[in-house]
Design an enzyme around this catalytic site. Structure first.
Site, mmCIF file in Angstrom:
data_model
loop_
_atom_site.group_PDB
_atom_site.id
_atom_site.type_symbol
_atom_site.label_atom_id
_atom_site.label_comp_id
_atom_site.label_asym_id
_atom_site.label_seq_id
_atom_site.Cartn_x
_atom_site.Cartn_y
_atom_site.Cartn_z
ATOM 1 N N TYR A 193 42.701 20.051 -0.696
ATOM 2 C CA TYR A 193 43.769 19.507 0.050
ATOM 3 C C TYR A 193 43.320 18.854 1.280
ATOM 4 C CZ TYR A 193 47.085 22.245 -2.951
ATOM 5 O OH TYR A 193 48.075 22.622 -3.841
ATOM 6 N N ASP A 204 32.242 51.070 -17.129
ATOM 7 C CA ASP A 204 32.766 51.690 -18.368
ATOM 8 C C ASP A 204 31.535 51.581 -19.310
ATOM 9 O OD1 ASP A 204 35.244 52.268 -17.783
ATOM 10 O OD2 ASP A 204 35.916 50.409 -18.597
ATOM 11 N N GLU A 220 33.240 50.613 -11.196
ATOM 12 C CA GLU A 220 33.741 49.668 -11.632
ATOM 13 C C GLU A 220 35.418 49.469 -11.709
ATOM 14 O OE1 GLU A 220 33.361 49.053 -16.090
ATOM 15 O OE2 GLU A 220 35.330 47.661 -16.274
#
Lengths: 364, 364
Positions: free
Chosen positions: B96, B244, B192
């Protein structure tokens, strides 16, 4: 406001005692909970959130419902244990705990989540009060607030001073039911993006404005909404919401924070922030501040038109109908960070001070 | 380790002076930076991360490159200002800001991001050192760590004690270059999911294990990776990673944390954590702990096979080839929270203590 732990345990005992007594009398036991859908809600400004209309569904114990009936009772037992031991479990963990329930175990998590929703509605509490916490974290906080938590080991109070984290922040836990607050701030500023929050936090904007900054990180999580709600209620603080000027900011982030959502109407009363007000970016700001814009996509325009037509919240407020209609005509959206066009700190030196003074420039 | 602010300003001045002098001599100026692609990286355990092979690309000022040339110089100027005023801008804000550059303004953010990547590679720094911060926040921290930050207004040191957040946490800022650390913890445990972090934090697991808990919330953000790296380097702490047991945990979260990624090779040296070790969930854990599993999808199996065949990291470590091959044979995955099958706090009372003692059960 929230049911006390003791009374949730009492409710669980009462429901299960009723089931037990019916069985002992060789009658079919029943469990009933409110119907959870948009057809069972209304919006009223006095209440401030989507309220249930009172339709309920009942489930009798039959050959075909025996499994879900057992699952409901077993999960209520698990909730009772969590509350009694002051522990927590995520929805995902609850699903895995069931793997020890032999034939009553869930085979997919959606089954387990649905039973949790039923119990939540049945007890008329939010599941955090039952010991079940969301997977996702809450928001980030910086500014004039002391959060009072409890040390799990010693039971002693811990005071967390949110003015003392430098460029970092206090990260709200997944469950906030036990927190207490001290503050002399004048308002809460809830901010959509982590980037904008980081700018305001780094520059200690909360000091100049005498406020509490909260980073929502998109649509606020349950913990974040509940935190804002409890803080606003207990400390009688106004809540000003600062998002991108786009349909997602208006109808997903702001509307969800303020009045809740249709498919979770039974818990809106705990999670909505009825006194929230929208300070920007409004469609009018886009023109007044000559912000750089992006064209609205077809799907955005459809979302807005749907909102005007079907959303009880938009239907209630003429101001929102007008603002959304204006946006559809302009066919553009603008982001919070578009203010950087006027200088990266313009948001702090000009935009926010001006907007905060001029309540006519807000949306309800 | 990181270039000092002063020397970045010096590099910017040097590059721009060269451009200026060439122009004054009526010669075409050039800007060159390393080629950023997998074809320009190698993996070597001693370095510990994907390293650049040394191919570069050069851009001369011509009629067709004049706009991007100007944009590069203007953005370098902006970076110099940010560093000099100790300010920050997100990538989005940088885009911007360019809206005031007249004809040199960017029309889409990807253009602006690409120029930022070029400058980052050209200066051989990470963009946080140039004053550009990511949109997304860093991780959450609880445990035996004092973070030392600086108050933006007074310039005074602020000490943040991460043992004092109750069930909440310290939220890492978007840029961590200026932070310092004090700790007597024995290791860092990078986790995680927010849910697992919440369990360990609530129960003060860091006290028993004498460690620092870090919630990555999926693939760790730049700020989170850089925080772990700086903390591990400066305090000589081992980093244990707990995700996991699935291809995403192994090849996206862990591999990215440890060695970085291919398409950002020029900054891996700042963001990777070469001494990280994987403690679980390993494919072997799934069998040994009789964890509830989910079937691997076709796309997971393809991801693993691709990894074995093409990922320089997997090709380097026989242990990972073996583990991934085992997973493909088992055709299942298991989540961290699956340990809840043995009781919700089994992860703290049994799994983690046992795994942490037995380095043979880890993966490199």
């Amino acid at each position: 406001m929230a049911k006390k732990s003791r009374s949730i345990i009492d409710s669980i005992k009462e429901i299960s005692t009723n089931v037990y007594n019916k069985i002992m009398k060789k009658k079919a036991p029943e469990l009933s909970s409110p119907l959870r859908s948009l057809s069972n809600v209304k919006y009223d400004e006095k209440a401030g959130y989507f309220e249930l209309l009172g339709k309920t569904k009942s489930r009798s114990l039959t050959a075909s419902t025996v499994k879900s009936f057992a699952q409901t009772l077993l999960m209520m037992k698990e909730s009772k244990n969590l509350i009694a031991t002051n522990d927590i479990a995520t929805k995902r963990e609850m699903y895995y705990i069931s793997k020890n329930w032999a034939d009553a175990r869930f085979s997919e998590q959606p089954e387990s989540d649905a039973v949790m929703d039923d119990i939540e509605a049945m007890l008329e509490v939010n599941r955090e009060q039952m010991g079940f916490i969301p997977e996702e974290k809450g928001g980030d906080i910086a500014g004039k607030l002391i959060v009072i938590d409890v040390d799990q080991d010693t039971g002693k109070e811990i005071k967390i001073d949110c003015t003392k984290f430098g460029s970092g922040a206090y990260s709200v836990p997944s469950s906030v039911e036990h927190l207490k607050f001290e503050t002399d701030a004048k308002f809460i500023l809830a901010i959509e993006t982590a980037g904008m929050f980081q700018r305001l936090a780094k520059h200690n904007y909360w000091k100049k404005a005498n406020c509490i900054l909260i980073s929502m990180g998109g649509v606020p999580s349950r913990a974040c909404r509940r935190f804002i709600r409890r803080l606003a209620d207990e400390k009688k603080l106004p809540v000003y919401v600062f998002t991108d000027g786009d349909p997602y900011g208006f109808l997903n982030i702001y509307r969800t924070l303020k009045v809740g959502s249709g498919n979770a109407a039974h818990i809106n009363k705990y999670f909505c922030v009825p006194n929230a007000q929208f300070i920007g970016i409004t469609p009018k700001d886009i023109t007044e501040y000559k912000l750089p814009t992006h064209p609205l996509k077809e799907v955005d325009i459809k979302r807005v038109k749907d909102g005007i037509k079907n959303d009880p919240f938009v239907q209630y407020y003429k101001e929102w109908q007008k603002a959304l209609t204006e946006m559809v005509k302009m066919k553009v959206r603008a982001e919070q960070q578009a203010l950087a066009k006027h200088g990266i700190n313009y948001v702090m030196t000009d935009y926010l001070p001006k907007k905060l003074k001029d309540s006519k420039s807000w949306l309800p």
